[in-house]
Design an enzyme around this catalytic site. Structure first.
Site, short mmCIF file in Angstrom:
data_model
loop_
_atom_site.label_atom_id
_atom_site.label_comp_id
_atom_site.label_asym_id
_atom_site.label_seq_id
_atom_site.Cartn_x
_atom_site.Cartn_y
_atom_site.Cartn_z
N ASP A 139 68.44 76.68 102.89
CA ASP A 139 69.55 77.15 102.06
C ASP A 139 70.80 76.36 102.48
O ASP A 139 70.71 75.39 103.24
CB ASP A 139 69.73 78.67 102.17
N CYS B 6 67.14 78.23 107.54
CA CYS B 6 68.29 78.94 106.99
C CYS B 6 69.22 79.22 108.17
O CYS B 6 69.03 78.64 109.24
CB CYS B 6 67.88 80.20 106.23
N THR C 243 69.78 81.82 110.23
CA THR C 243 69.09 82.38 111.40
C THR C 243 67.60 82.02 111.45
O THR C 243 66.97 82.16 112.49
CB THR C 243 69.16 83.91 111.37
N HIS D 185 47.76 78.80 119.26
CA HIS D 185 47.14 80.11 119.05
C HIS D 185 47.21 80.61 117.62
O HIS D 185 46.36 81.39 117.20
CB HIS D 185 47.80 81.17 119.96
N HIS E 85 40.85 82.30 118.47
CA HIS E 85 42.10 82.35 117.70
C HIS E 85 41.84 82.17 116.21
O HIS E 85 42.61 82.66 115.38
CB HIS E 85 43.08 81.29 118.21
C1 RB5 Z 1 73.25 82.84 104.62
O1 RB5 Z 1 74.54 83.26 104.84
C2 RB5 Z 1 72.29 83.53 105.60
O2 RB5 Z 1 72.17 84.86 105.27
C3 RB5 Z 1 70.95 82.85 105.58
O3 RB5 Z 1 71.11 81.51 105.88
C4 RB5 Z 1 69.91 83.36 106.54
O4 RB5 Z 1 70.40 83.38 107.84
C5 RB5 Z 1 69.20 84.59 106.14
O5 RB5 Z 1 68.33 85.10 106.82
#
Ligand code: RB5
Length: 154
Positions: free
Chosen positions: A20, A77, A79, A110, A145
């Site tokens: 994203d 993304c 996180t 695994h 596994h």
């Molecule tokens: C975008 O602001 C953020 O929510 C996205 O990149 C991600 O971290 C979502 O899990």
């Protein structure tokens, strides 16, 4: 040279990547890193830092891996959490959110992870490259596994 091209064109050296807006910058850098290692990279977007939903790009990459169009994918993304949630809903997708090299290695050994997920707001570029390289070069151990991962899909 011909042999080298054959290797690059083989399915094992093709990979699909998506992010994203939050990890757009890291995606571009990871793409360059992959190309430098001889991978043919399919970029599913996003195409800029303009705000988008990770869901759309997660679905593109996980859908392609789920259908066997690409053996491996990378998702990024902010996180890595949202991309993991989306990707792991797809049959035959085993997406691993990694922020350390040991987990990246073990996700292959695994879990035979076929999508690597990283958080662009969590890790730096150099660690991301190390995770990608480790993940791509580590083989699945199989054996017990294999039975376990075969039990994952509902
Ligand atoms: C975008 O602001 C953020 O929510 C996205 O990149 C991600 O971290 C979502 O899990």
């Amino acid at each position: 040279m011909e042999q080298e091209n054959a290797a690059v064109n083989s399915i094992g050296k093709s990979i699909i990547i998506g992010s994203d807006h939050a990890a757009f910058g890291l995606k571009e850098k990871v793409k360059d890193f992959l190309s430098s290692k001889g991978y043919v990279v399919e970029d599913a977007g996003a195409d800029s830092e303009a705000s988008v939903s990770y869901v759309d790009y997660g679905k593109k990459v996980a859908g392609a891996v789920s259908l066997g169009q690409f053996p491996r994918g990378i998702l990024l993304c902010g996180t890595g959490l949202g991309m993991s949630m989306v990707a792991n809903r797809f049959p035959k997708v085993r997406a691993a959110l990694c922020a350390d090299v040991f987990s990246a290695r073990m996700s292959r050994v695994h879990n035979d992870a076929n999508i690597l997920v990283m958080g662009g707001r969590v890790i730096g570029d150099v660690l991301a490259f190390e995770l990608v390289q480790t993940w791509l070069e580590t083989e699945f151990e199989g054996g017990r596994h294999l039975d376990r991962i075969n039990g994952i899909d509902l």
